[in-house]
Design a protein around this motif. Sequence first.
Motif, PDB file in Angstrom:
ATOM      1  N   LYS B 107     -34.596   2.214  -6.122  1.00  0.00           N
ATOM      2  CA  LYS B 107     -34.347   2.622  -4.611  1.00  0.00           C
ATOM      3  C   LYS B 107     -33.600   4.026  -4.637  1.00  0.00           C
ATOM      4  N   SER B 128     -17.375   6.664  -3.831  1.00  0.00           N
ATOM      5  CA  SER B 128     -16.781   5.425  -3.325  1.00  0.00           C
ATOM      6  C   SER B 128     -15.689   4.828  -3.946  1.00  0.00           C
ATOM      7  N   PRO B 129     -14.919   4.083  -3.363  1.00  0.00           N
ATOM      8  CA  PRO B 129     -13.744   3.513  -4.043  1.00  0.00           C
ATOM      9  C   PRO B 129     -14.174   2.619  -5.270  1.00  0.00           C
ATOM     10  N   LEU B 130     -15.342   1.640  -4.981  1.00  0.00           N
ATOM     11  CA  LEU B 130     -16.084   0.854  -5.765  1.00  0.00           C
ATOM     12  C   LEU B 130     -16.446   1.857  -7.205  1.00  0.00           C
ATOM     13  N   LYS B 133     -13.809   2.875  -9.175  1.00  0.00           N
ATOM     14  CA  LYS B 133     -12.980   1.951 -10.266  1.00  0.00           C
ATOM     15  C   LYS B 133     -13.692   1.319 -11.142  1.00  0.00           C
ATOM     16  N   PRO B 150     -24.268  10.270   0.731  1.00  0.00           N
ATOM     17  CA  PRO B 150     -24.003  11.189   1.800  1.00  0.00           C
ATOM     18  C   PRO B 150     -23.243  12.454   1.342  1.00  0.00           C
ATOM     19  N   ARG B 153     -21.834  11.991  -2.381  1.00  0.00           N
ATOM     20  CA  ARG B 153     -20.911  10.938  -2.837  1.00  0.00           C
ATOM     21  C   ARG B 153     -21.519  10.102  -3.806  1.00  0.00           C
ATOM     22  N   VAL B 155     -21.933   6.681  -5.437  1.00  0.00           N
ATOM     23  CA  VAL B 155     -21.918   5.467  -5.119  1.00  0.00           C
ATOM     24  C   VAL B 155     -22.113   4.418  -6.412  1.00  0.00           C
ATOM     25  N   LEU B 156     -22.243   3.335  -5.968  1.00  0.00           N
ATOM     26  CA  LEU B 156     -22.177   2.183  -7.087  1.00  0.00           C
ATOM     27  C   LEU B 156     -23.447   2.434  -8.179  1.00  0.00           C
ATOM     28  N   ARG B 157     -24.524   2.700  -7.268  1.00  0.00           N
ATOM     29  CA  ARG B 157     -25.826   2.777  -8.194  1.00  0.00           C
ATOM     30  C   ARG B 157     -25.884   4.144  -9.115  1.00  0.00           C
ATOM     31  N   THR B 177     -23.400  -4.662 -11.668  1.00  0.00           N
ATOM     32  CA  THR B 177     -22.403  -4.400 -10.529  1.00  0.00           C
ATOM     33  C   THR B 177     -21.204  -4.965 -10.442  1.00  0.00           C
ATOM     34  N   PRO B 179     -17.680  -6.389 -11.350  1.00  0.00           N
ATOM     35  CA  PRO B 179     -16.385  -5.676 -11.897  1.00  0.00           C
ATOM     36  C   PRO B 179     -16.417  -5.955 -13.624  1.00  0.00           C
TER      37      PRO B 179
END
Lengths: 327, 422, 349
Positions: B107, B128-130, B133, B150, B153, B155-157, B177, B179
């Motif tokens: 995606k 992102s914070p995640l 981390k 956006p 940024r 992000v997780l992916r 995904t 932790p």
Amino acid sequence: MAVITYRDALNQAIREEMRLDPSVFLMGEEVGVYQGAYKVSRGLLDEFGPMRVVDTPITELGFAGVGVGAAMVGLRPIVEFMTWNFALLAIDQVVNTAAKMRYMSGGQISVPAVFRGPGGSALQLAAQHSQAFESWYAHIPGLKVVMPATPADAKGLLKSAIRDEDPVVFIEGEMLYNTKGEVPEGEYLTPIGVADVKRAGTDVTLICHSKTVSVALKAAEQLAADGIDAEVVDLRTIRPLDHETVLASVSKTHRAVVVEEGWSFAGVGAQVVDVIQREIFDELDSPVLRVTGADVPMPYNKHLEKASKADPPKVIAAVKRVMYLES
Amino acid sequence: MATTVVMEALSPTMEEGRLVEWKKQPGDAVAVGDILAEVETDKAVMELVARAAGTLLKHAVAAGTTVPVGQALAYVGAAGEVVEGGPAAQTTPAAQGAQAAANGREKAPPTPVAAAAAPPAGGRLKASPLARKIAADRGLDLQAVTGTGPEGRIVLRDVETAGARQPTAGGRQATTTAPAPSRPQVVTPALTVAPGAAFTDVPLTQIRKTISKRLAQSIGPIPTFYLTAEADMTRAAEAREGLNALGEGKVSFNDIVIKATALALRQHPACNAWWQEDRIRYWADVHVAMAVAVEDGLITPIIRHADRKTLREIGAEAKDLALRARERKLMPEEYTGGTFSVSNLGMFDIDEFTAIINPPEAGILAVGRIADQAVAHEGQLAIRKRLRLTMSCDHRVIDGATGAQFLRTLVRMLENPLGMVW
Amino acid sequence: MTAKADRKRGSPAAAGAAAPNPTSDLNADTQRSWLRQMLLIRRFEEKAGEAYSLGKIGGFCHLYIGQEAVAVGTLAAMRGDDYITASYREHGHALARGMSARAAMAELFGKAAGCSHGKGGSMHLIDASLGFLGGHGIVGGHIPLTTGMAFAIKYREEDRVAVCYFGEAAVNNGAFHEALNMAALWKLPAIYICENNRYGMGTALERASAIYDISERALSYDMDREVVDGQDVLVVYQAMQRAVKRARENKHPTLLEIRTYRFMGHSMSDPIHGHYRTREEVEEHRKRDPILVWSEKLKADGIIDERGIKSLDADVISEVEDAYRFADAAADPEPGELWTDVYASGGTA
């Protein structure tokens, strides 16, 4: 298990508690002879008589104060407001007395009262009859605020609220009264302060309460068709807010959308977002978004009214944004 | 006309890369996208893919060579074509393309905008914070990750795909995904000191160079982080009482901590090390320095081979060293050459503290007081003797997981003092 | 005079004041004890004013000086298990009900030993064991509470009464009407005592109420009413006896308008005269100081002499001084008390 309406679940809860405890009584406008403006108290006058099912004048401030005063000396009133819009007249008694007596008496006086009635909008009742005030009451230390979304929760939570030693603001939904669901008969208690995962999922958490639970569940169904697995957390109690369940869910999904009927400014969702960002900042993959009622007085026109409400398409759009799937 | 394959900037911070292994040899046919070589960047070992098709004509550098970004590595052209050693007419510097090519998640936008790959000039990196981390847990540098959210940024992916594409130094794969696993495997270089040798020097890898540079910039000359653990000293106290009852010399709690530290260092040689600017020196022997307060400061006499000494020997030696330290009678060799330090302020009723690393050592243990505390013990509330230990680690040498594992071993030793005796 | 005999709109004179005061049913000790109670309230309030000016009492502090006969006379006619609520000018009622000067003063000082553990303060003196259920800070807000307590009495078929004290300014408030309407509608054993001290803060009665005779408000609810001279403790007592009898025996509520006067400002932060009344007016009312009125009567009846009064006064002064020292020395609530008593579970939510 019997399938009954939300309305009858509430009736069952009141009836059972009144049978169990002679200090429990119901008061409010049209609760007796008329059988309840929304028929929640149907049949109760016949069974318990006029001293325990008390028809009041239209005098919200007065009868709310009567309920609080009776509770201060040991009765357990269930004060019905025909709607929470009218309860604005009584808010002095709820906030200044019910919520404060224990504290300002240094723990001497309890107010074990339940204030209940439908909140939020129904259909085309316009600006003065279509307001969600849960965040007002949830703002007040000393009050508990409970908002069941299903018939089973309505029964279990109302019974818990009646037995609670603290004043409980119990906000129902006019549009929920006719909804049906399985409700355990007899002794069935749902603890106050515990949220409920109404649908398990892995990709995004939808946090909702009362009428927006069905909105979130519908959105989740449609999202599932797109391969997005949403978890739906029904807060059930606004205060005390169940941080644990919310945080566990968002820690798992890393994305959240809070859905509520009320206005956005200082709303319930604002508190939920605060808790999430404060406690599990590092678990977030995107800002938490909120879907709320439009920030306007409720219009009468039905198209405008529909446009003002939180609905599945708005929830789905928010989910796509928190998942970075918007085009 | 032949195409020159150059060392690509495979991360925004990469200035040079080491060619680990050639995957295509001269004469091999090459298609666009084929893996030509493995290159170790400042972050990870990455694949260098072909930008042009043809035949690999010539290697310009040998495997094992470190090469600045932009320098020619090989030439691809028509079979039989002859190339000069010099720069070719057509080069393919495209770091961004490499990352896009490796991006496999369904995606994700098909073609992330190139500008999103690097933070805007002068702007800060957005993640992102995640994502931050997870990148921290897995040792991924976000600077090397393309953000698809956006305004770029991360992000997780993005960290997921980056983690899958870029094995970290120890070869771990970032896959899910979830932790980071609660018990990660410690990544340590092969640390065998040759028989008879005092130490082994390990040249800094690219990742260690970057870590050292960035962390030093971040916090000061020694980028220190701290780990705290609590040990239950009830059994150690019993053991100490028993030993002291024998009347053959007193053993203090500090002696027990020194001994346990030494034994734990033996099991975790990655913490028994010196920072040597261009290398890390891992010591074969364990020499524990103990901080001793003297009149106008402190000195750290060394208990040499503390791992091999009995508690009684350590006790006697520590007492003697401390006494002579206060009298300023120590010889220089008695207070230099420690491989790790222990500082104890328990006698001052300090609950816990952080100690300053004594360079070039990479770690120091700060020992608080032993205090009776109500804790859950075997499912019941009990009063136990608890000790707080805080380890300061030079992040250039010791990573979080490495230090944590050492500390866990140390706590186990202290909690099971019989293990020290045998 | 009771309202049942006075249904017609008219001018209900403060008949009690003019009527003879048979005290035969009261023994001398009781009559002296009323004087002592009024003196205790007076000295307590004076000391509270002093402590307030020294910064030992914070927030709002509304003194009862001048109105002592109302609390003492009405409470003397009540039973120990009756329920009482009052406004924020309630120090006198709490003391007359039997709260110790120490517990009251310590509460004004915000100390843990105060009746509300330092969490209520001057406006929220509460002692549930005395049936003294506040001390309420919103004008008129507590009147429906009393109706609720009277409802609970009837619900449980008890013979207690519920009594509410409020000022004349509260009768313009909706809560007053709603509460009295329900009490009369449901025939509840409630007594609503309007202490008409002529001023709602700085607004004179006639500038706030369309009718001058507050008791006439009861006509709207077909409720018994009386107008009472509040500076004569015996008159107050007798009127209250009648009201209590109606409530206890017949479940008929009463509105008692007790006319009195506040000698001090509205609160400690207000001047005694201000712009709203003259010094002369205050001085004129001081001539009917309830303590003076009752002292003269007792002396005339030979119940007490000047020396006896001095001795009583010295006694209450020492009690108040003791309360002051006690409150001053008492401990503040523990910091953790901030978080207790919010919910039954003790914690916060």
